[in-house]
Write a protein that holds these residues in place. Sequence first.
Motif, short mmCIF file in Angstrom:
data_model
loop_
_atom_site.label_atom_id
_atom_site.label_comp_id
_atom_site.label_asym_id
_atom_site.label_seq_id
_atom_site.Cartn_x
_atom_site.Cartn_y
_atom_site.Cartn_z
N ARG A 97 3.74 -3.22 3.25
CA ARG A 97 3.11 -4.08 2.25
C ARG A 97 4.00 -5.27 1.91
NH1 ARG A 97 4.16 -5.37 -2.55
NH2 ARG A 97 5.72 -3.75 -2.73
N ILE A 98 5.29 -5.03 1.72
CA ILE A 98 6.23 -6.11 1.41
C ILE A 98 6.28 -7.11 2.56
CG2 ILE A 98 8.67 -6.65 1.06
CD1 ILE A 98 8.80 -3.96 -0.55
N ALA A 99 6.33 -6.60 3.79
CA ALA A 99 6.34 -7.49 4.96
C ALA A 99 5.08 -8.35 4.99
CB ALA A 99 6.48 -6.67 6.25
N LEU A 100 3.95 -7.77 4.66
CA LEU A 100 2.70 -8.55 4.60
C LEU A 100 2.75 -9.57 3.47
CD1 LEU A 100 0.08 -5.76 5.25
CD2 LEU A 100 0.27 -7.90 6.54
N ASP A 101 3.21 -9.16 2.30
CA ASP A 101 3.29 -10.07 1.16
C ASP A 101 4.14 -11.30 1.46
OD1 ASP A 101 1.71 -8.36 -0.32
OD2 ASP A 101 3.33 -7.68 -1.65
N HIS A 102 5.20 -11.10 2.24
CA HIS A 102 6.12 -12.20 2.53
C HIS A 102 5.87 -12.83 3.90
CE1 HIS A 102 8.51 -11.69 -1.08
NE2 HIS A 102 8.29 -10.40 -0.92
N ASN A 142 -2.34 0.75 -3.44
CA ASN A 142 -3.63 0.11 -3.68
C ASN A 142 -3.65 -1.30 -3.10
OD1 ASN A 142 -4.88 2.26 -5.00
ND2 ASN A 142 -4.07 1.65 -6.98
N LYS A 143 -2.56 -2.02 -3.25
CA LYS A 143 -2.50 -3.38 -2.73
C LYS A 143 -2.57 -3.38 -1.20
CE LYS A 143 -0.07 -7.70 -3.18
NZ LYS A 143 1.03 -8.44 -3.77
N LEU A 144 -1.86 -2.44 -0.57
CA LEU A 144 -1.92 -2.36 0.89
C LEU A 144 -3.32 -1.98 1.35
CD1 LEU A 144 -0.60 -2.50 3.65
CD2 LEU A 144 0.23 -0.16 3.31
N ALA A 145 -3.95 -1.05 0.64
CA ALA A 145 -5.33 -0.67 1.00
C ALA A 145 -6.26 -1.87 0.89
CB ALA A 145 -5.82 0.46 0.10
N ASP A 146 -6.12 -2.66 -0.16
CA ASP A 146 -6.95 -3.85 -0.32
C ASP A 146 -6.73 -4.85 0.82
OD1 ASP A 146 -7.98 -2.81 -2.67
OD2 ASP A 146 -6.68 -4.01 -3.98
N THR A 147 -5.47 -5.03 1.21
CA THR A 147 -5.15 -5.95 2.30
C THR A 147 -5.75 -5.46 3.61
OG1 THR A 147 -3.10 -6.62 1.22
CG2 THR A 147 -3.26 -7.03 3.59
#
Length: 188
Positions: A97-102, A142-147
């Motif tokens: 998730r962090i890798a996706l966010d950045h 939840n954020k990763l699931a949404d992504t």
Amino acid sequence: MMLGILDLDTTSNLISGFGGAILGVLATVWFERSNARKTMAFDLHRELNQESMMKARMDAQATLAAYSDYHLGELIREVPDELHSVWVISGFYDRLRIALDHRLVDSRFVSPLFGSLFCFFYFGFFEDQLLPAEWDISKNMNKLADTLRSNTPRNEWKAWVEAARREATRVRDATAKRRLKVDPQRLG
């Protein structure tokens, strides 16, 4: 006509050459960054499928299935020593998730590489046991699931969710049957 020491043609050629060099550098940087993001996606996928992570996934699945009536707070209170594999798996997905966010990983590859297995843990176990807590782990999952949901075709996402819930139910049922065979006191 001379502009200082350089004439107009020479100045134009210098500007064109300088502009071309800048565009070449920018294209190279873009290509290298794009390639690094693709490489990161496949490196994370390789990590998730290493033997140690496969064992952690199996152990996490077994732990969560064995304590399917427990939520995160109860698991931490009652069986903290059995949660190592759960933390390994949730930590992996948090790094994803962090890798996706950045924008360190190419999001086009994340859903096909990680989507169905993430759905298995998220909808099969995390949703009921880990996510009701108001902790960072819940928000991050939840954020990763949404992504992932937003980057996956609707029918594919639906199929993954249904399969995850079916398989998790099967795992829980099999775990319960094994416990009953091992502990006859649970029968009475």
